[in-house]
Design an enzyme around this catalytic site. Structure first.
Site, PDB file in Angstrom:
ATOM      1  N   LEU A 149     -31.684 -41.894   6.975  1.00 37.59           N
ATOM      2  CA  LEU A 149     -31.420 -42.070   8.398  1.00 37.59           C
ATOM      3  C   LEU A 149     -32.677 -42.599   9.081  1.00 37.59           C
ATOM      4  O   LEU A 149     -32.617 -43.457   9.969  1.00 37.59           O
ATOM      5  CB  LEU A 149     -30.997 -40.736   9.024  1.00 37.59           C
ATOM      6  CG  LEU A 149     -30.715 -40.764  10.518  1.00 37.59           C
ATOM      7  CD1 LEU A 149     -29.511 -41.659  10.811  1.00 37.59           C
ATOM      8  CD2 LEU A 149     -30.460 -39.363  11.052  1.00 37.59           C
TER       9      LEU A 149
ATOM     10  N   GLY B  55     -25.254 -38.333   9.705  1.00 37.58           N
ATOM     11  CA  GLY B  55     -24.650 -38.960  10.879  1.00 37.58           C
ATOM     12  C   GLY B  55     -25.006 -40.409  11.119  1.00 37.58           C
ATOM     13  O   GLY B  55     -25.617 -41.086  10.309  1.00 37.58           O
TER      14      GLY B  55
ATOM     15  N   ASP C  17     -37.107 -38.483  -3.547  1.00 33.58           N
ATOM     16  CA  ASP C  17     -37.685 -37.168  -3.807  1.00 33.58           C
ATOM     17  C   ASP C  17     -37.169 -36.468  -5.053  1.00 33.58           C
ATOM     18  O   ASP C  17     -37.433 -35.313  -5.275  1.00 33.58           O
ATOM     19  CB  ASP C  17     -37.466 -36.248  -2.598  1.00 33.58           C
ATOM     20  CG  ASP C  17     -35.982 -36.091  -2.285  1.00 33.58           C
ATOM     21  OD1 ASP C  17     -35.160 -36.017  -3.221  1.00 33.58           O
ATOM     22  OD2 ASP C  17     -35.653 -36.051  -1.103  1.00 33.58           O
TER      23      ASP C  17
ATOM     24  N   GLY D 234     -31.305 -37.727   7.134  1.00 32.62           N
ATOM     25  CA  GLY D 234     -30.479 -36.813   7.905  1.00 32.62           C
ATOM     26  C   GLY D 234     -29.052 -37.306   7.968  1.00 32.62           C
ATOM     27  O   GLY D 234     -28.724 -38.386   7.464  1.00 32.62           O
TER      28      GLY D 234
ATOM     29  N   GLY E 139     -24.029 -43.927   4.192  1.00 33.95           N
ATOM     30  CA  GLY E 139     -22.802 -44.259   4.885  1.00 33.95           C
ATOM     31  C   GLY E 139     -22.981 -45.436   5.812  1.00 33.95           C
ATOM     32  O   GLY E 139     -22.027 -46.040   6.264  1.00 33.95           O
TER      33      GLY E 139
END
Lengths: 820, 358, 169
Positions: free
Chosen positions: B247, B220, B333, B218, B290
């Site tokens: 994430l 963030g 994936d 995900g 990130g």
């Protein structure tokens, strides 16, 4: 480790082998020497640059298994490397293995199974089936009857290929029974085992090649992929090729990648493997068509296009290194070998044909392209869009007269256009543009040619751009757009009915300047120490002036008939000597396989077209002290001189007068001209088959008159006479620059580096040893009694359907030599 | 063709030509080096609210086909390319890239010197950026005023539970910004999948009687996720086999006492060599990263390192010492990306099968 | 007719998984000793030890267990071969290639006990083919391959057979 490694050379160049293997073996020698190996080379090709190295033991012998065995036994060879010498080297390696058996040296880079799979399609199919991978449907046949049985079962169209062919493998397509009748017997005859494979045709499928590397621990890395613009049905070498792959979506590419890895694993490849695929454009299903386990032109293209250190890595893996531990030259970032190359530029490879030259020479040819190779060389164009790369590649291949010469194509009737769309000829890119001009829709064209419509949209865009440019002369926005998409100053000048100089000045005044980008395999993610550049018109320029004392060396472009590999050899030697003499060297060329692009050979390289405008752009950046130009580029030389630049001319004559009509012999007096005096080196005899030198008769040179010398530049020259000269009598004949083939031959058989000496004279740095040598001439201590250069039959008959014997002086593709 | 501009927080301006929607958007900018898979990349929820720069100069030739979607519609706020193919000829496509972006009101800008931009970004790290009509003071003011949300997961996670039925093992996926590829892989094993929002409670998870748990990837910062989720993870990992991605992997790390920090230079591509420690083999996989594990904080915890990126040593995989729970930073994936990277799903389903008694 | 049912890659993955499971079950690698049953069990045991070393940078001792003198299906009494590693108080992972009737393992346990007093003994096998005749089960299984008594399972290892695979005939 102190291994003694034998590199098997490639012998004469020809269809299927330009200078890429020489370039690879040169780099491989450096890598092997670094590992402490002792290196031996057997080759009878005088154009071999690798063979001019003094740190290699060179044996000049005919490439036969017996000769190789002799060398192996005499020197205690422990390892043999056959994969930088083309198909002949590979075949020989295994013949040697059969002769020597277990006592023989190890063969590196190839195993018997993968060799078998390369030559024997049936075996490849079996292995593919074993691994649940899709293969071309094929049947084996030993008689014409069996050939027809197979064709009936598989249904036309079918392709017939000879098993274990003598020379280059040929695949001949038959659309119907008549065509099959014509080729069946011939194909069987060409096979050493009198057998052929009959395959179901996959004509119209997309041709994709993937190049992978694998180490002994099963680490697989994809180095690159090439997409042919022309579908199956046209020999891959004759097709326009593009990297990276453009029209396939990620899932398809990943499937092909995975398949290539499976195959590499299945054959336990240590080193390089190229897998060729045919992808059905209707549904993205695919088949594996063949394997190429050696360094060939596609590998060379990828090496140039990505900047990946292909040869050092291949060498390390071949000798058992793990990918993480492979030694690569320090100019690369540490992890470069392990990083899958990622490109942020497009490279288009454009085939170069020779029909024009042959026709000028009065030779009838069949210009139609099919599954047998007809091109002799290639150029590349590099850019940041497909249009730009295509434009540059086209230019580099000397199609400067294309579009906007409606007379060229405009005369064809509509049915001729259609015929040529379906059965392409060498000039089909012009034809495609003409068809677009005549209003054929993209879909129609895609249907007729089986070329992906994607490319037609691109061509259409280029066409439209040219029309727009022509309609708006001196419009600065259009000029910017034109430069952005790769149109040259010369073409723009033509469209504006002006001259290249004015366009260039206009461009300069409006600050439309080229920006040079670096070739490196990380797409800008990592800082790589780069020395290879291409031009585009964007915002950031990465190329700065290399130094205060540089020499810019202009290459000879695509491999062509006549001097072929020797042109590359000459410029590589010259370039190396300038470097030795203390200059920083900048090379410019558009032939990806050329020796001048060997990474260690020069300090900086530009992959660019070689027109005057392109060269002037580089000159503006590099401001070289001197520029070295091959002598046949008269316009360029004059332009450079009138711009006040110092030009060193390497005298060049491409070919001798035709000796075709009579079995006559010519006498050649070969001279070294130091700028002041002609020094006679040797007298040689030339026929249409060979050039020979007899040491014993060289005494004749002592008493000869000095011929007229119409040339001013230092260089190697040749005085051509119809009969043997007589002492004291004035010489009747013609002086011309020594053809490069003869230069290479002379270097090899005299053991004197004449080219290096030439450079020293040009630079006024000749040594006392040089002067002494020249003073001594014509007295010379010849290392051999006799030397013969043979023009090699390049199978023009099979490739281009040429029925008449050719003038080898003009059209030879490759040569071999022998000494006694 | 209208002119547009890409402006960066640090004042840089890149001129280009518009395609897609004429909208003005803002987001964090990053460059992606993959040469294929642009559709999968644009629709990956991990890139929600971001502006993507493709280093591959020609984008769009394969068009858009809905098999390549990783979510309904693009997640990015802008697409920056060198050349966009106006027309795609791929037989499987349903529309061009331009139309796709237009429909979803996402702007694109082409004819940008993406190489120069990439080289710039690799020096500065990620920044805020915007695609605008005029690079004037107003545009820069707006850009600088932009506050990046810390609710990325909330915006991309499913609000309600849903089922992706199958006849095999019962797998619960906790959605932190799930991409379709994860579900596709689980489908390959015929798993009976229930996807829960990231706010799921322990009770909700256990009520489904799971044979295995997947913590999805995900967008963030993992530190923006509520603490409760970490304790949920700590409990779940003891109970059932667990696979965490992206994430999810960062949350798995945090849950086990390992620290996570933002990366100086992010990884977005599929060309980095990743070493699987246990076999010493190298593989390649798509990365969209990130944040990274702080290597020095591993010692003394109950997790150990299973994968490492050899270009910078960053940790790409973890595993729990005592429980059948492991995680990967990269995407296993293959949408887009190398097929060999799917090994973690194989290993996970093997674990699940063994514990089911199969 | 011999058929390959597990290829080299699958075999490697199975060993990798077993290695992770061993770490999980033993909560780490403290006190661990691997004992492979001759012949192929030894090589498989070595591969597991290699993986453990890759992961934890610690060398796990690998011993060779020769059970020919402990088998219950032979008449001759052969001299007992001593074990070449110390197992007192250790957590022993006994490794064999195929688990079938269980008699080999029972013999192996006898042999182990003659050589020391391990704290715990776990069994790891590459293939479990069913048909147990004794109450013996493996703690770690590479592959479960149900077979008929008529069939023969052969595990090949690189060191002995030149390749890694499992074949059935």
């Amino acid at each position: 480790m102190a291994e003694k490694i034998l590199l098997i050379g490639g012998s004469a160049n020809g269809f299927g082998r330009e200078t890429e293997s020489d370039s690879a073996s040169y780099q491989m020698v450096s890598a092997l020497l670094k590992r402490g190996c002792e290196v031996f080379l057997v080759d009878d090709n005088p154009d071999s640059f690798t063979a001019s190295r003094t740190d290699v033991h060179v044996e000049v012998l005919n490439l036969t298994a017996e000769n190789l065995v002799k060398v192996i036994i005499a020197n205690g060879i422990t390892g043999v490397v056959p994969n930088v010498g083309g198909t002949t080297a590979i075949r020989l390696a295994f013949e040697v293995q059969q002769i020597l058996g277990d006592q023989g040296p190890k063969i590196y880079g190839l195993s018997t199974p993968v060799l078998k799979a390369t030559q024997n399609t049936k075996y490849l199919q079996e292995r593919l089936q074993q691994w649940h991978l899709p293969a071309v449907q094929t049947r084996l046949a030993s008689t014409p009857g069996e050939v027809f049985d197979a064709a009936r079962e598989l249904e036309f169209p079918v392709v017939v290929r000879s098993i274990a062919p003598q020379g280059q493998a040929l695949r001949m397509q038959a659309e119907d029974a008549e065509e099959l009748d014509q080729i069946a017997e011939d194909a069987l005859a060409r096979s050493l085992t009198h057998q052929v494979n009959v395959d179901k045709s996959i004509r119209g499928y997309k041709e994709i090649a993937l190049i992978v590397m694998r180490d002994f621990r099963d680490t697989n890395v994809l180095i690159g992929g090439i997409e042919d613009m022309d579908p199956v049905g046209i020999h891959s070498a004759d097709s326009i090729a593009i990297t990276p792959i453009q029209t396939l979506a990620d899932p398809v590419v990943q499937t092909l990648r995975h398949t290539a890895f499976k195959i590499a694993r299945g054959f336990d490849i240590k080193g390089l493997l190229q897998v060729r695929f045919a992808v059905n454009p209707e549904d993205d299903t695919y088949v594996v068509t063949r394997l190429v386990p050696y360094y060939d032109r596609k590998v060379s293209l990828i090496e140039g296009a990505t900047g990946y250190p292909m040869v050092p890595v291949m060498t390390g893996l071949m000798l058992g290194d793990r990918l993480e531990k492979v030694h690569i030259p320090s100019s690369y970032a540490e992890h470069t070998a392990m990083l899958e190359p990622t490109m942020d530029h497009i490279v288009v490879r454009f085939p170069v044909f020779t029909f024009g030259e042959l026709e000028l020479g009065g030779i009838e040819t069949n210009r139609r392209l099919d599954t047998i190779q007809k091109s002799v060389g290639a150029t590349i164009g590099v850019g940041r869009s497909l249009e730009e790369a295509l434009e540059k590649a086209l230019r580099a291949a000397h199609f400067s007269n294309r579009s906007f010469s409606p007379d060229l194509m405009g005369e064809l009737t509509d049915s001729q256009v259609i015929a040529q769309l379906i059965h392409p000829q060498d000039n089909r890119i012009l034809l495609l543009l003409e068809a677009i001009r005549r209003g054929y829709t993209v879909d129609e064209l895609a249907e007729l040619t089986h070329i992906d419509a994607f490319f037609f949209y691109k061509l259409q865009k280029i066409m439209q751009l040219e029309i727009d440019v022509q309609d708006h002369p001196w419009d600065i926005d259009l000029m910017k757009r034109a430069k952005y998409y790769g149109l040259s100053d010369g073409l723009i000048a033509k469209l504006w009915s002006s001259v290249y100089d004015s366009v260039r000045r206009y461009r300069w005044d409006n600050n439309v300047l080229p920006t040079y980008k670096a070739f490196e395999p990380s797409a800008g993610e990592f800082q790589e120490s780069v020395s290879q550049f291409y031009s585009t018109f964007e915002t950031e320029n990465e190329s700065e002036r290399l130094g205060q004392n540089t020499v810019l060396i202009i290459g000879t472009g695509a491999f062509r008939l006549g001097d072929g590999a020797s042109a590359s050899y000459v410029m590589a030697m010259v370039s190396d000597e300038y470097k030795r003499q203390g200059y920083e060297t900048v090379l410019m060329n558009n032939n990806p396989h050329d020796l001048t692009f060997i990474p260690q050979l020069s300090d900086k390289q530009y992959f660019e077209p070689l027109e005057i405008s392109d060269i002037m752009n580089v000159v503006e950046v590099e401001q070289p002290t001197r520029i070295v130009v091959p002598g046949n580029r008269i316009k360029l030389i004059n332009s450079l001189k009138s711009a006040g630049l110092k030009v060193d001319v390497i005298a060049r004559e491409k070919y001798l007068e035709s000796t075709l009509t009579e079995p006559k012999e010519e006498i050649l007096l070969n001279y070294f001209f130091d700028g002041a005096e002609l020094h006679p080196i040797v007298l040689s005899h030339q026929t249409n088959r060979q050039v020979n030198i007899e040491t014993a008769e060289q005494t004749i040179l002592r008493d000869l008159a000095v011929p007229e010398m119409p040339f001013a530049e230092p260089g190697l020259y040749q005085f051509v006479m119809p009969t043997m000269p007589q002492a004291g009598v004035g010489l009747q004949g013609e002086m011309r620059p020594m053809p490069f083939t003869h230069v290479a031959f002379l270097d090899k058989v005299s053991h004197v580096d004449w080219l290096r000496m030439l450079v020293r004279f040009i630079l006024n740095t000749s040594t006392t040893a040089d002067e002494a040598l020249l003073d001594q001439l014509p007295d010379f201590d010849w290392p051999y009694q006799r030397a013969v250069l043979h023009y090699h039959d390049a199978e023009f008959k099979e490739h281009m359907n040429i029925q008449v014997p050719l003038d080898n002086g003009q059209f030879a593709m490759g040569v071999t030599y022998e000494v006694e | 063709m209208a002119k547009r501009y890409l402006i960066l927080e640090d004042g840089s301006v890149y001129e280009g030509v518009a395609f897609g929607a004429p909208a003005t958007t803002f987001g964090e900018i990053f460059f992606h080096t993959a040469m294929t898979g642009y559709q999968e990349i644009m629709t990956n929820p991990i890139y929600h609210n971001q502006i993507v720069v493709f280093t591959m100069p020609t984008i769009g030739a394969a068009g858009i086909n809905h098999r390549a979607d990783e979510a309904i519609g693009p997640m990015v706020k802008g697409v920056v390319v060198r050349e966009v193919a106006e027309v795609s000829t791929n037989r499987l496509q349903s529309m061009s890239l331009h139309e796709f972006l237009l429909r979803h009101n996402v702007p694109g800008i082409s004819q940008v010197d993406t190489r120069a931009l990439t080289r710039h970004l690799r020096e500065t790290g990620s920044q805020k950026a915007s695609i605008v009509d005029f690079p004037d003071d107003h545009a820069f003011d707006q850009l600088r005023a932009l506050v990046l949300t810390n609710q990325e997961v909330q915006q991309t996670s499913t609000p309600r539970a849903y089922v992706n039925p199958g006849r095999g093992a019962n797998i619960v996926v906790i959605d932190f910004g799930l991409k379709n590829g994860t579900l596709r892989m689980l489908n390959d094993y015929d798993a009976n999948v229930t996807v829960l929002p990231y706010t799921a409670t322990l009770e909700e998870v256990l009520n489904l009687d799971p044979d295995g748990i997947v913590l999805s990837s995900g967008p963030g910062n993992p530190h923006d996720i509520p603490e409760e989720i970490l304790s949920l993870i700590r409990t779940l990992q003891k109970t059932v086999p667990l696979l965490a991605i992206g994430l999810g992997h960062e949350l798995f790390a945090l849950a086990n006492g390992v620290e996570v920090e933002p990366m100086p230079i992010e990884h977005h591509g599929m060309n980095h060599p990743i070493r699987e420690q246990i076999t010493n083999q190298i593989m390649y996989a798509t990365q969209a990263q990130g944040y990274q594990i702080v290597t020095s904080t591993i010692k003394g915890t109950d997790v150990f390192v299973t994968h490492v990126d050899l270009t910078d040593g960053s940790i790409q995989g973890l595993r729990h010492r005592n429980y059948p729970a492991f995680s990967v930073q990269f995407f296993p994936d293959t949408a887009p990306g190398p097929v060999e990277a799917t090994q973690p799903f194989d290993d996970f389903m093997d674990m699940v099968t063994v514990r089911r008694g199969g | 007719m011999t058929k390959e049912i597990v290829d080299s890659m699958a075999m490697q993955r199975a060993l990798t998984r077993i290695t992770y499971e061993i770490i999980e079950k033993n909560k780490g690698i403290n006190n661990l000793v691997i004992v492979g049953i001759k012949t192929r069990g030894v090589f498989i045991g070595q591969h597991i030890a290699e993986r453990l070393q890759q992961l934890e940078s610690a060398e796990i001792p690998v011993g060779e267990l020769d059970i020919s003198s402990y088998r219950d299906d032979q008449s001759e009494t052969l001299a007992k071969q001593p074990l070449d590693v110390n197992i007192d108080g250790k957590r022993v992972i006994l490794v064999d290639d195929v688990l079938y009737t269980g008699r080999t393992i029972r013999a192996a346990l006898d042999a182990l006990m003659d050589n020391g007093r391990p704290a715990v003994v776990n069994l790891a096998v590459l293939v479990d083919r069913g048909h147990r005749e004794l109450p013996i089960r493996a703690d770690f299984v590479g592959k479960n391959i149900p077979t008929s008594a008529m069939e023969r399972i052969q595990v090949n290892v690189e060191e002995v057979d030149g390749r890694d695979s499992v074949e059935i005939e």
